[in-house]
Scaffold this motif. Structure first.
Motif, PDB file in Angstrom:
ATOM      1  N   MET A  62     -13.925  -2.948 -14.424  1.00 53.87           N
ATOM      2  CA  MET A  62     -14.292  -2.857 -13.013  1.00 53.87           C
ATOM      3  C   MET A  62     -13.074  -2.566 -12.129  1.00 53.87           C
ATOM      4  N   ALA A  63     -11.944  -3.177 -12.446  1.00 54.00           N
ATOM      5  CA  ALA A  63     -10.726  -2.908 -11.672  1.00 54.00           C
ATOM      6  C   ALA A  63     -10.319  -1.452 -11.807  1.00 54.00           C
ATOM      7  N   ARG A  64     -10.528  -0.896 -12.988  1.00 57.50           N
ATOM      8  CA  ARG A  64     -10.210   0.516 -13.215  1.00 57.50           C
ATOM      9  C   ARG A  64     -11.158   1.431 -12.426  1.00 57.50           C
ATOM     10  N   ILE A  65     -12.436   1.052 -12.373  1.00 55.28           N
ATOM     11  CA  ILE A  65     -13.406   1.837 -11.597  1.00 55.28           C
ATOM     12  C   ILE A  65     -13.026   1.831 -10.119  1.00 55.28           C
ATOM     13  N   PHE A  66     -12.690   0.663  -9.588  1.00 48.24           N
ATOM     14  CA  PHE A  66     -12.268   0.574  -8.191  1.00 48.24           C
ATOM     15  C   PHE A  66     -11.040   1.457  -7.938  1.00 48.24           C
ATOM     16  N   ALA A  67     -10.095   1.424  -8.882  1.00 49.71           N
ATOM     17  CA  ALA A  67      -8.879   2.227  -8.720  1.00 49.71           C
ATOM     18  C   ALA A  67      -9.200   3.717  -8.719  1.00 49.71           C
ATOM     19  N   ASP A  68     -10.078   4.134  -9.624  1.00 43.87           N
ATOM     20  CA  ASP A  68     -10.463   5.546  -9.672  1.00 43.87           C
ATOM     21  C   ASP A  68     -11.166   5.966  -8.384  1.00 43.87           C
ATOM     22  N   GLU A  69     -12.029   5.092  -7.853  1.00 42.44           N
ATOM     23  CA  GLU A  69     -12.737   5.425  -6.624  1.00 42.44           C
ATOM     24  C   GLU A  69     -11.780   5.489  -5.435  1.00 42.44           C
TER      25      GLU A  69
ATOM     26  N   LYS B  58       0.067   1.003 -10.751  1.00 37.57           N
ATOM     27  CA  LYS B  58       0.678   1.730 -11.868  1.00 37.57           C
ATOM     28  C   LYS B  58      -0.335   2.694 -12.495  1.00 37.57           C
ATOM     29  N   TYR B  59      -1.578   2.262 -12.550  1.00 42.08           N
ATOM     30  CA  TYR B  59      -2.628   3.146 -13.068  1.00 42.08           C
ATOM     31  C   TYR B  59      -2.785   4.386 -12.187  1.00 42.08           C
ATOM     32  N   LEU B  60      -2.756   4.192 -10.872  1.00 42.54           N
ATOM     33  CA  LEU B  60      -2.867   5.335  -9.969  1.00 42.54           C
ATOM     34  C   LEU B  60      -1.647   6.235 -10.051  1.00 42.54           C
ATOM     35  N   LEU B  61      -0.499   5.666 -10.344  1.00 44.06           N
ATOM     36  CA  LEU B  61       0.694   6.496 -10.559  1.00 44.06           C
ATOM     37  C   LEU B  61       0.529   7.347 -11.822  1.00 44.06           C
ATOM     38  N   GLN B  62      -0.170   6.819 -12.810  1.00 45.61           N
ATOM     39  CA  GLN B  62      -0.523   7.649 -13.967  1.00 45.61           C
ATOM     40  C   GLN B  62      -1.374   8.831 -13.520  1.00 45.61           C
ATOM     41  N   ARG B  63      -2.341   8.563 -12.625  1.00 47.74           N
ATOM     42  CA  ARG B  63      -3.185   9.628 -12.104  1.00 47.74           C
ATOM     43  C   ARG B  63      -2.358  10.669 -11.336  1.00 47.74           C
ATOM     44  N   GLU B  64      -1.232  10.236 -10.780  1.00 46.23           N
ATOM     45  CA  GLU B  64      -0.334  11.126 -10.053  1.00 46.23           C
ATOM     46  C   GLU B  64       0.596  11.903 -10.989  1.00 46.23           C
TER      47      GLU B  64
ATOM     48  N   MET C   5       0.798  -1.218   0.000  1.00 45.56           N
ATOM     49  CA  MET C   5       0.000   0.000   0.000  1.00 45.56           C
ATOM     50  C   MET C   5       0.835   1.274   0.000  1.00 45.56           C
ATOM     51  N   ALA C   6       2.129   1.151   0.217  1.00 44.12           N
ATOM     52  CA  ALA C   6       2.996   2.326   0.058  1.00 44.12           C
ATOM     53  C   ALA C   6       3.181   2.691  -1.401  1.00 44.12           C
ATOM     54  N   ASN C   7       2.652   1.882  -2.311  1.00 44.80           N
ATOM     55  CA  ASN C   7       2.617   2.248  -3.726  1.00 44.80           C
ATOM     56  C   ASN C   7       1.319   2.958  -4.107  1.00 44.80           C
ATOM     57  N   PHE C   8       0.410   3.104  -3.140  1.00 38.52           N
ATOM     58  CA  PHE C   8      -0.870   3.763  -3.392  1.00 38.52           C
ATOM     59  C   PHE C   8      -0.946   5.131  -2.711  1.00 38.52           C
ATOM     60  N   TYR C   9      -0.613   5.177  -1.428  1.00 38.54           N
ATOM     61  CA  TYR C   9      -0.706   6.435  -0.676  1.00 38.54           C
ATOM     62  C   TYR C   9       0.381   6.473   0.398  1.00 38.54           C
ATOM     63  N   PRO C  10       1.649   6.496  -0.011  1.00 34.87           N
ATOM     64  CA  PRO C  10       2.726   6.484   0.989  1.00 34.87           C
ATOM     65  C   PRO C  10       2.674   7.660   1.943  1.00 34.87           C
ATOM     66  N   GLU C  11       2.201   8.819   1.470  1.00 38.21           N
ATOM     67  CA  GLU C  11       2.167  10.007   2.322  1.00 38.21           C
ATOM     68  C   GLU C  11       1.253   9.815   3.528  1.00 38.21           C
ATOM     69  N   LEU C  12       0.192   8.996   3.380  1.00 37.32           N
ATOM     70  CA  LEU C  12      -0.694   8.738   4.512  1.00 37.32           C
ATOM     71  C   LEU C  12       0.010   7.899   5.577  1.00 37.32           C
ATOM     72  N   ILE C  13       0.748   6.907   5.140  1.00 34.89           N
ATOM     73  CA  ILE C  13       1.457   6.046   6.092  1.00 34.89           C
ATOM     74  C   ILE C  13       2.604   6.822   6.739  1.00 34.89           C
ATOM     75  N   VAL C  14       3.274   7.669   5.963  1.00 37.35           N
ATOM     76  CA  VAL C  14       4.319   8.533   6.524  1.00 37.35           C
ATOM     77  C   VAL C  14       3.736   9.420   7.620  1.00 37.35           C
ATOM     78  N   GLU C  15       2.584  10.036   7.352  1.00 41.86           N
ATOM     79  CA  GLU C  15       1.950  10.918   8.332  1.00 41.86           C
ATOM     80  C   GLU C  15       1.499  10.133   9.559  1.00 41.86           C
ATOM     81  N   MET C  16       0.978   8.941   9.360  1.00 39.03           N
ATOM     82  CA  MET C  16       0.551   8.113  10.487  1.00 39.03           C
ATOM     83  C   MET C  16       1.719   7.817  11.421  1.00 39.03           C
ATOM     84  N   LEU C  17       2.854   7.481  10.852  1.00 38.56           N
ATOM     85  CA  LEU C  17       4.036   7.214  11.683  1.00 38.56           C
ATOM     86  C   LEU C  17       4.527   8.492  12.352  1.00 38.56           C
TER      87      LEU C  17
END
Length: 306
Positions: free
Chosen positions: A284-291, A259-265, A214-226
């Motif tokens: 459907m996997a793309r919809i889940f990723a977008d959500e 990788k798709y979400l990194l495109q969004r980034e 999950m550090a490939n999805f939202y690492p900044e959230l985990i960094v902030e949590m720590l």
């Protein structure tokens, strides 16, 4: 002397590919700097998320060497590539990876013994390989493939005695075992949790960092949590609730979805993979990723996280 590396968040680094299925080094460099901007202390390179079982020995070495030459200032790099069964090959390939200048070399636990073999066999093989390597910080990754060999207290005793094991990537997903390991090994080895659902409780127990998908999805959230864990535990728990629940995304066509979400980034990266059927990343996997991406942006805005 007990070896240590900086604690914090170490994403399991994915491998980008070009349209003709070669490693995309332009995207690798972008990814390194994205991790750095998000506050990650380091990266775990040449791991299972890097698809090391689908890379040749030369590709694994070339990839780690590139990462070392292009890592942002201050970023630690631990690396594996430990896939061979033969111990002599393990030693040779490990030395080549170590020569790139990495901060710690990480073994895969199941490479030292077959599923039915004892801890004594595992320890003897670990000792043989370890004794043949240069004096460098070491690690062990409880990689689920081809089978998940969890570290026992007996194996931990060997690692504690050796003193060089600074990066233990824990994949047990068991709160009870996490607490036991933290109490048993203390600060004598460095435990990094791979499981997002137990991330905060493992840090509270004494683990030194997180190194998971999950550090490939939202690492900044985990960094902030720590970061806020000791000063504002309620805030840390709110982040934990979000990242833990959303870690269900691991089963939704990873690593193509990341990788798709990194495109969004804004990264110039394809969703190609070598380790699975790309048809799994369907509509459907793309919809889940977008959500997931949309929820993450809303959550970050609410909590003031950049």
């Amino acid at each position: 002397m007990v070896r240590k590396i900086p604690g914090g968040v170490y994403p399991v680094m994915i491998t980008p590919y070009t349209d003709d299925n070669k490693i995309d080094y332009n995207a690798v460099e972008q990814l390194l700097h994205w991790y750095a901007r998000k506050g990650c202390s380091g990266v775990f390179a040449a791991c299972q998320s890097s698809e090391i079982f689908c890379l040749t020995a030369e590709e694994r070495l070339e990839l780690v060497d590139f990462i070392m030459k292009h890592r942002p200032d201050g970023m630690a790099v631990v690396a594996s590539g430990h896939v061979a069964d033969d111990l002599d090959t393990q030693i040779e390939e490990a030395k080549r990876i170590i020569d790139t200048g990495i901060d710690a070399y990480v073994y895969i636990s199941n490479r030292f013994a077959k599923k039915e073999e004892s801890d004594e066999v595992m320890i003897a093989n670990m000792r043989r390989v370890t004794d043949a390597l240069p004096d460098i910080a070491l690690g062990v990754y409880e990689c689920p493939y081809p089978y998940n060999r969890l570290l026992t207290d007996k194996v931990l005793d060997f690692m504690i005695e050796d003193g060089r094991f600074a990066f233990i990537k824990d994949t047990c997903c068991s709160p009870a075992l996490i607490r036991h390991r933290a109490e048993y090994a203390g600060e004598r080895v460095g435990f990094f949790n791979a499981n997002a659902a137990t991330a905060l409780m493992s840090m509270d127990a004494g683990y030194v960092g997180f190194s998971g998908i999950m550090a490939n999805f939202y690492p900044e959230l985990i960094v902030e949590m720590l970061r806020c864990r000791e000063t504002d535990h309620d805030r840390a728990q709110a982040i934990q609730d979000f990242v833990g629940f959303c870690s269900a995304a691991e089963g939704m066509a990873y690593n193509m979805n990341s990788k798709y979400l990194l495109q969004r980034e804004g990264l110039d990266i394809t969703t190609h993979t070598r380790s699975g059927d790309e048809k799994r990343f369907d509509e459907m996997a793309r919809i889940f990723a977008d959500e997931l991406y949309g929820m993450t942006q809303t959550f970050k805005a609410h909590f003031g996280i950049q």
